[in-house]
Design a protein around this motif. Structure first.
Motif, PDB file in Angstrom:
ATOM      1  N   TYR A  54       1.014  -1.064   0.013  1.00 49.92           N
ATOM      2  CA  TYR A  54       0.055   0.043   0.053  1.00 49.92           C
ATOM      3  C   TYR A  54       0.801   1.279   0.033  1.00 49.92           C
ATOM      4  O   TYR A  54       0.618   2.162  -0.797  1.00 49.92           O
ATOM      5  CB  TYR A  54      -0.915  -0.078   1.188  1.00 49.92           C
ATOM      6  N   ALA A  55       2.091   1.258   0.879  1.00 52.52           N
ATOM      7  CA  ALA A  55       2.888   2.473   1.026  1.00 52.52           C
ATOM      8  C   ALA A  55       3.502   2.685  -0.497  1.00 52.52           C
ATOM      9  O   ALA A  55       3.907   3.902  -0.971  1.00 52.52           O
ATOM     10  CB  ALA A  55       3.913   2.313   2.085  1.00 52.52           C
ATOM     11  N   THR A  71       3.040   5.917  -2.525  1.00 50.44           N
ATOM     12  CA  THR A  71       4.161   6.740  -2.779  1.00 50.44           C
ATOM     13  C   THR A  71       4.212   7.110  -4.173  1.00 50.44           C
ATOM     14  O   THR A  71       4.413   8.121  -4.887  1.00 50.44           O
ATOM     15  CB  THR A  71       5.464   6.043  -2.254  1.00 50.44           C
ATOM     16  N   THR A  72       4.237   6.244  -5.143  1.00 49.03           N
ATOM     17  CA  THR A  72       4.029   6.386  -6.694  1.00 49.03           C
ATOM     18  C   THR A  72       3.100   7.313  -6.993  1.00 49.03           C
ATOM     19  O   THR A  72       3.366   8.131  -7.823  1.00 49.03           O
ATOM     20  CB  THR A  72       3.934   4.806  -7.177  1.00 49.03           C
ATOM     21  N   VAL A  73       1.992   7.179  -6.481  1.00 48.84           N
ATOM     22  CA  VAL A  73       0.892   8.211  -7.028  1.00 48.84           C
ATOM     23  C   VAL A  73       1.014   9.603  -6.485  1.00 48.84           C
ATOM     24  O   VAL A  73       1.018  10.598  -7.345  1.00 48.84           O
ATOM     25  CB  VAL A  73      -0.640   7.700  -6.249  1.00 48.84           C
ATOM     26  N   ILE A  74       1.651   9.709  -5.411  1.00 50.23           N
ATOM     27  CA  ILE A  74       1.767  10.849  -4.688  1.00 50.23           C
ATOM     28  C   ILE A  74       2.824  11.651  -5.609  1.00 50.23           C
ATOM     29  O   ILE A  74       2.795  12.842  -6.097  1.00 50.23           O
ATOM     30  CB  ILE A  74       2.465  11.044  -3.317  1.00 50.23           C
ATOM     31  N   PHE A  75       4.066  10.958  -5.888  1.00 51.45           N
ATOM     32  CA  PHE A  75       5.343  11.628  -6.547  1.00 51.45           C
ATOM     33  C   PHE A  75       4.998  11.986  -8.089  1.00 51.45           C
ATOM     34  O   PHE A  75       4.996  12.949  -8.566  1.00 51.45           O
ATOM     35  CB  PHE A  75       6.622  10.799  -6.596  1.00 51.45           C
ATOM     36  N   SER A  76       4.156  10.896  -8.481  1.00 43.42           N
ATOM     37  CA  SER A  76       3.589  11.302 -10.221  1.00 43.42           C
ATOM     38  C   SER A  76       2.756  12.303 -10.242  1.00 43.42           C
ATOM     39  O   SER A  76       2.749  13.100 -11.049  1.00 43.42           O
ATOM     40  CB  SER A  76       3.097  10.017 -10.702  1.00 43.42           C
ATOM     41  N   ALA A  77       1.738  12.690  -9.401  1.00 38.83           N
ATOM     42  CA  ALA A  77       0.944  13.705  -9.188  1.00 38.83           C
ATOM     43  C   ALA A  77       1.522  14.870  -9.039  1.00 38.83           C
ATOM     44  O   ALA A  77       1.313  15.920  -9.538  1.00 38.83           O
ATOM     45  CB  ALA A  77      -0.235  13.406  -8.122  1.00 38.83           C
TER      46      ALA A  77
END
Length: 179
Positions: free
Chosen positions: A62-63, A67-73
């Protein structure tokens, strides 16, 4: 790049399937209820030791995805912001600048929704350990509704997709009422 993402997704799905199988197998093969006089503290420690690795792997997955979603966004927002600022210096008001602003708003809304989803995923792990049925149920309802809500936001934010959805729904409605 897409085939590598698909391969990575399949490997992660396989790993999560193994973890879920391990948990269900442990629950079926072990009897965690003790009816005789004994030390319940040791039984609880044994059960926690057994499930700790499964919960740790799930939490790590989950983390990592969050983290991937946060950085890409964030990177996409920064890129759109820079591009919007360049466009603003070159011209006063343009339709493509409005599209950039709309895209930034939708990315920010997805960021908020994904953050809430991540918190609910972590809470589902915590409440499943504590055996609180009501909170686990409410969190599960949100987690099950999340993909549908996300898809509806995507569809209704694009006028072409919205028209296509309405066209499909009208055809389905006609087929449903004719039978």
């Amino acid at each position: 790049m897409v085939p590598w993402f698909l391969l990575g997704s399949e490997i992660l799905a396989l790993a999560m399937g193994i973890v879920v199988y391990d948990i269900t197998e442990a629950l079926q093969s072990s009897n965690f209820t003790f009816t005789s006089q004994g030390n319940f503290w040791e039984a609880r420690i044994t059960m926690d030791k057994h499930f700790f690795s499964s919960f740790f792997i799930a939490g790590f997955g989950y983390a990592a995805s969050f983290t991937t979603v946060i950085f890409s966004a964030v990177f996409l927002l920064l890129s759109l912001w820079r591009h919007k600022c360049k466009m603003q210096t070159n011209s006063m008001k343009d339709l493509s600048m409005d599209a950039h602003i709309k895209a930034m708003k939708s990315i920010l809304s997805f960021l908020v929704i994904y953050s809430i989803n991540f918190v609910c995923l972590i809470l589902s792990i915590i409440y499943s350990v504590k055996n609180e049925k009501t909170m686990t149920f409410l969190i599960s309802v949100y987690l099950c509704a999340f993909p549908g809500i996300h898809s509806l936001i995507l569809v209704f934010s694009n006028p072409k997709l919205e028209k296509a959805l309405l066209k499909i729904l009208s055809c389905v409605k006609c087929e449903f009422f004719t039978k």
